[in-house]
Every structure is written in C-alpha cells, then in structure tokens.
Design an enzyme around this catalytic site. Structure first.
Site, mmCIF file in Angstrom:
data_model
loop_
_atom_site.group_PDB
_atom_site.id
_atom_site.type_symbol
_atom_site.label_atom_id
_atom_site.label_comp_id
_atom_site.label_asym_id
_atom_site.label_seq_id
_atom_site.Cartn_x
_atom_site.Cartn_y
_atom_site.Cartn_z
ATOM 1 N N ASP A 128 0.824 -1.208 0.000
ATOM 2 C CA ASP A 128 0.000 0.000 0.000
ATOM 3 C C ASP A 128 0.860 1.262 0.000
ATOM 4 O OD1 ASP A 128 -2.580 1.515 0.556
ATOM 5 O OD2 ASP A 128 -1.371 2.083 2.298
ATOM 6 N N GLU B 91 1.237 -0.401 -5.159
ATOM 7 C CA GLU B 91 0.253 0.655 -5.417
ATOM 8 C C GLU B 91 1.007 1.946 -5.715
ATOM 9 O OE1 GLU B 91 -3.673 2.675 -3.311
ATOM 10 O OE2 GLU B 91 -1.796 2.486 -2.198
#
Length: 721
Positions: free
Chosen positions: A367, A422
């Site tokens: 993330d 990401e």
C-alpha cells in the site's frame, strides 16, 4: 536525493550473532542471490541512460546495504528473521523478551503474569539499545507467562513513564469497554496450533484478484470472522472464477474505520475477526480451492497511536520514524518510517518475511508506495511521465532502496510469491527485477483507469471519447505488468460513488426487480457496467482486480461504524451512531434470481471464466484495429479473441465489418446482451461468422457482425477448443 544511510560502524558487530540463528533452525538456510551490476535497465529502456547518475547511485546504495547485511547479520535471509530474536521467543528453558528502545532509560516487562508489578522483571540494555529479560520456566515446567495473558513493556522515557504493547507482538486484543488494545503473549500448546494441510498454489500466469475485507464480508451488520469468510466467501470467490483473493486489514489496527491502513501492531492479525489459528485455517482453505492469497501490507506509514502503536515507542519522536514534519503525513494523519535506519529495515523486512513464513500468504499488495518513493508523497503533484519527475531531489532513495531489498528478499526466498505495488506515479523500472536495476515488483496497480472512468461517467454519453478510453487503458510501460481495475475499495467508501451508483443512482433502490418495469437509467447502467468492466480487463493490463460486491453493482457505499467527531475549530463531523448497516456486503442481492443484480454477477463470472479459458490478459498479441469516434465503436484483438464494443446509445450496426488476424469460422464466446446477463438478447449465440480475405483496418482478414448499441461481444475461432 536522500543520503540518509543505514550504516553500522566498523567496530560494531551485529545486535545478534547470525551464526546462532542458523544453528538454532537446524536446517540449511535459504539464500538470496547476490546483486548483479544492475545495468540491464539501460538495455530495456535506453532513455534511462540520461539519468544513470541517479540510478547508479540508487543501485550502489542497494549493493552497499546488501554487503553490510552480509557482513554484520549473516545475510538477508538471517536479517529478515528478526522475529526469532526480538519480541518474545521460547526455548526449553524459558521465555526471552527483547525490545529495541534506545531512547528508554529503564524498562521492565509487566503483565497478568506478574500482577503488573514494574519492579518484578527488570530488563537490561545492551550497547545497541536492545532491552532484554529471560524468564525461566516455572518449577512445574510451565512457561512463566501463560498463553493468552496480557503483557506490556513499561519504560522510563524522555517523555515520561509509559506502558506500551511490545513492537513485535504477535497478537493483541481490545478488552470490552476499553479503547487501547492489550498485547497478548501468544504461544498456544502444540495441540492447538493449526497445521497446514494443503500446498500453496503455483503463481498463476494471469492474476484475477478478488479484493476483500473480512470484517465487512457478512450480509449481516456485524464484524465477520475468519471462519465465516473461510466457509462462506471463499467458495463464492472460487465459483466466480477469480484465482486470487487479496485480503485487506489483516495487520492489527485499533481504529476499525481506517480500513486497516493505520496499523498499530504489524506482526499481529486483526483480533476482531478471530485468532491467528483461524486466519491460518482460512488461508489453508483458500489453497485447497486453488486460490492464491495476497495480503494488503502497509509499510508506507503507521498509526499515530502512542498507547498501542509504534509512535513515540521509546519516548522519542525519531525511533521508528523520521523526526519533525518529515515523519508526519499531514493528509493521512500518520507517522512515516525512517527507511535509512538499520533497525527499521530489520523490522520491516522481518515483517514481510513473517506473514509469508508463518501464515503462508502467497504475496503482497504494498500500500501507498507512491507516498514512500517521494518526499512530497505524491500530494498535489501531477505526474506527466517526464523522467525528471522520478529521478531527482524529491525521490526518497532510502525508501526505494528498502523496496528493492524487500522485493529481493521475497523473490529470493519465496520464488512463487507475488508482489504488487500501489503506485500512481508510473515510476520507470518499478516492475523490473532488482538484479536488472529495477525496484522489483511483479505488478503495478494501474490506478489511472479507475480515475478515468469516474471522469468519463460525469460526462454525457455524447462526450465520451473512444480514443481517450483506449489511451488510458493502454498507457503503461512496455514489459512492466499492470493490474487493471475499473474500481476498487476506494470508490466504494462513503463520500465517493461506485460505478453502479454513478450509472443508476437512486433508481437502484426501486427498479432492480425483474418483475417490475425497468427505467432508461437502469437499462443504460446495466449495459455500461458490463462494458466498462470487460474493456478494462480486455485492454488494461496483465491482471485484473475487483472489490467484493462490485461484481454485481453493490447498491450501498461503505460507512464504518463511527461516532460524532468534534474538531479543534468547534465544528462537528456527524457520525452514524456506530452503525454497521453500511459496513457489510449484500451478497444476497447478487444471488437473488428475481433481481437484476444477478445478471451483473453472472456476467462478471462469465468474464473471469473466459479469461481462464483463453488467457487473453497475458497474451503478447494485442492489436487495436478501430477507435471510431463517429460510430462510438472500439475493436481490438487480445490473444486469439476479437473484442467488439459499441458504446453508441441508440445506433446499432448491421453487417458491420471488423478486421481480424486469422482466417476461419468465428463464434460468439461472450455477449453482454445475453438475457442471462440482464441484456435484451439481440444476438444469436449460435451464429457462425466466416472471414473474408483482404486487408481491413490493418488486418489481413475480416468478417461481418451485428453490433447492437451498448453491447460488448467477444468472438473466437470456432476450432479454438
């Protein structure tokens, strides 16, 4: 350029003797291959040569760290097993507890086992700031700390006396009526430990990811459990045709509404959903079904909590994090790791190793990688693709070097493991192996696609540009694989809208029953929902992702239970009375044959099974033969399939000629207008289409079709099977 280096002085040995670690294991250690020269990136992308000073410096930092880890820690394999020495470790003689807290002036271990007496078990400090205590077994041979009992470390720090959950804790729980979590000494007896029964699946050639959140996966307004997800949701994912499940919010987070992104205990699975053994059972069941299990891992930032998180752990601002403004993410209200710290590297690398080793996860979705790689964190920055945006003073080389190390460790020790990053910036070399000079991810999340669909959905149908759609879907770096998605969990949150809600709005609440007349808004929404998802999968990347429930156009947003919040300026953000009503997934809607949601779910399932059969996402053959702004038609080949999209709102085309690369007889293999999918059945599924010789739209052959308005049809050679 960042030059904060994780350096050990020559006269320092490791915090621990790595040779002892290997001997204790009693097995031949796995080895991460040594670095190469990292120059292959210049062959892959000659434009990078203009930035060789930055890239060579970056790779030099990586090589330096590898060499120092080899010298002081016995290699990356041993260095990434910090959880075997730090935190709690059990031997035949007793329990050893170690904690790195250089800012603390005194420390003691407290808990239920010693009646929280801070004078009972005083810890000693070594020259590296690691505090340690050994607790021998009781006279009857039982451990000094019972399994399941509460523990904390009490420290005298520059900020005062504080009780903290151990940083390497393996489990923590929130007692009823209390706000801070409590660390739990987790060491179940052998008969209670889960034993994995099924081998981990091989890495699939193409990834079809079902993004899921265990807590909100129930149809009821409640926090769902690992066991229920295992028994109810995993079979659904398998039936729908996905081959991977990406699980969010695994690492413990005290604030449920953070969606799992404000992590407090990095080595502990969320206790809201069950025990570590139940999570292992979930993963083992997924493997039995042939599903790869990816974990949404958060190494980009951490919760600001001081009572149950890492913030101010040893009483100092610069323990695990950068000090001052650089250590705080103003938008996320969280702390930012110092990737130039040796012990932070140990902590994060070991954390990535822990979940793969102990829980048998098959890989990660990392993330917030954009926030890590740049000192501006990607905030208020519009990346244009100019290479100066990626290789300059605003690049955090320490963070990029950490990402290289963690990818190197993961792929070296677990060759079948998958890493997805990401990143919205489009960083060149992101998905090139570390050995070749890249950052080392297997896939990048193609985040621009979802943003583009929202932008388009705000426009009238007449203003949709076919070329704009195709450009966004195909705008990715050659040889670097992408995961495409039309929408993820981000678009489902309260305050945003899913694609289904953008398309159908409040009509979804009154006109989705098949025995009631539809509306133009519903007909349009159902048709475009299917087309958007298929063209995203067809052109957008080498993998595909869907957030749970969106496959059938889930009608409600996600709103975590929350109370009223009063801000410092006196304003009030209203809560929802701690309701779980909008924090669940109504799978019953997609299963109901009397609702139009069923057709959307059936189409998504057919789409996944089509990819499974033909493997078009990973085919090297892709050719876009038509982007017709007048007809509103997009035609392309992917693998052995021909995709025909007619986005026109009223015009259907008879005897519409489409180019193809191979001669023969074609058949329909997927039709969005099929009544099974909530369509109008305007095409004959058994029709045969024969090619004509002669170039058309740059293709050597062609055949004629009927292309109804707002439909997507996929054709394949009839003899493919």
């Amino acid at each position: 350029m960042e030059e904060n280096e994780a350096v050990r002085s020559e006269d320092q040995s490791s915090v621990f003797d790595p040779s002892n670690v290997v001997k204790e294991r009693g097995v031949k250690p796995r080895i991460v291959p040594p670095p190469s020269d990292g120059k292959k990136i210049y062959e892959i992308d000659p434009m990078l040569r203009s930035y060789s000073s930055h890239l060579d410096y970056r790779y030099g930092q990586y090589r330096r760290l590898r060499e120092e880890i080899d010298k002081y820690e016995g290699g990356l394999e041993a260095f990434s097993r910090g959880y075997e020495k730090l935190g709690f470790s059990r031997s035949d003689a007793g329990i050893t507890y170690r904690e790195w807290a250089p800012g603390a002036k005194a420390a003691s271990l407290i808990g239920d086992f010693n009646n929280w007496n801070p004078n009972a078990d005083i810890m000693t400090r070594n020259e590296f700031g690691v505090w340690e205590i050994f607790l021998p077994n009781n006279t009857d041979g039982s451990p000094a700390i019972p399994h399941g009992s509460r523990v904390k470390i009490r420290m005298d720090t520059p900020s005062g006396i504080k009780d903290s959950i151990p940083a390497w804790i393996k489990f923590s729980v929130q007692a009823p009526g209390e706000i801070p979590f409590n660390g739990i000494y987790y060491d179940p007896p052998e008969e209670e430990k889960y034993v994995f029964k099924h081998p981990q699946p091989k890495r699939p050639k193409s990834l079809r990811i079902y993004e899921a959140h265990v807590g909100m996966s129930s149809t009821e307004p409640m926090v769902n459990t690992y066991a229920n997800f295992r028994d109810d949701v995993l079979p659904r994912i398998k039936r729908l045709g996905y081959n991977a499940v990406q699980i969010m919010a695994i690492q413990e987070h005290s604030y449920y509404a953070s969606f799992g992104y404000h992590v407090t205990n990095f080595f502990a699975p969320s206790s809201r959903c069950g025990t570590p053994e139940e999570l292992k059972s979930l993963i083992d069941r997924a493997h039995e079904l042939g599903l790869v299990v990816l974990m949404d891992i958060v190494h980009s930032h951490a919760s600001k909590n001081t009572l149950d998180g890492l913030n101010m752990f040893d009483g100092t601002d610069a323990h695990y994090f950068h000090s001052g403004p650089r250590g705080n993410h103003w938008m996320w209200d969280s702390r930012l790791f110092n990737y130039g710290s040796w012990e932070v590297l140990r902590y994060l690398l070991s954390n990535a190793r822990w979940w793969l080793e102990e829980y048998k996860f098959d890989g990660y979705r990392f993330d917030g990688v954009t926030s890590m790689m740049y000192t501006h964190h990607g905030l208020s920055v519009g990346f244009t693709g100019n290479y100066t945006e990626y290789f300059g003073l605003e690049t955090d080389v320490d963070a990029v070097t950490y990402l290289m190390l963690v990818n190197d460790m993961i792929h070296g020790l677990y060759p079948e493991a998958i890493t997805v990053g990401e990143d919205v910036s489009g960083m060149p070399t992101f998905c090139i192996p570390v050995q070749d000079g890249g950052v080392g991810f297997d896939y990048r999340l193609h985040m621009a696609i979802a943003d583009k669909w929202i932008e388009i959905l705000k426009k009238r149908d007449e203003d949709w540009q076919m070329g704009d759609i195709v450009y966004t879907l195909t705008n990715r770096r050659w040889s670097e694989k992408c995961i495409s998605y039309a929408e993820s969990h981000d678009q489902a949150l309260v305050g945003d809208k899913t694609i289904a809600f953008w398309l159908m709005d409040k009509d979804m609440y009154d006109f989705m029953a098949v025995d009631r007349p539809s509306t133009p808004l519903i007909d349009r929404g159902i048709a475009l929902h299917k087309m958007i998802r298929l063209i995203t999968m067809g052109l957008g990347g080498e993998g595909y992702l869907n957030f749970m429930g969106n496959e059938f156009g889930h009608p409600e947003w996600i709103d975590f239970p929350r109370g009223e919040q009063r801000l410092s300026d006196g304003s009030v953000i209203p809560g929802n009375n701690f309701s779980y009503d909008k924090c669940r997934r109504r799978f019953d809607l997609g299963d109901a044959d009397y609702l139009r949601y069923r057709g959307l779910q059936e189409f998504d399932q057919a789409m996944q099974h089509l990819e499974e059969k033909y493997g078009f996402m990973t085919s090297k053959h892709q050719f876009i033969s038509r982007k017709d702004e007048g007809d509103r038609v997009i035609i392309f080949e992917r693998g052995d399939l021909v995709f025909v999209f007619n986005f026109h709102w009223t015009s259907s085309y008879f005897d519409y000629r489409i180019g193809c690369s191979k001669p023969g007889k074609y058949k329909i293999v997927l039709d969005s207008d099929d009544p099974l999918f909530g369509g109008f059945g305007r095409l004959d599924s058994k029709a045969e289409y024969f090619t004509y010789d002669g170039s058309y739209d740059g293709r050597p052959c062609s055949f004629m079709v009927y292309a109804p308005c707002r439909t997507a049809v996929v054709y394949a050679l009839a003899n493919h099977d």
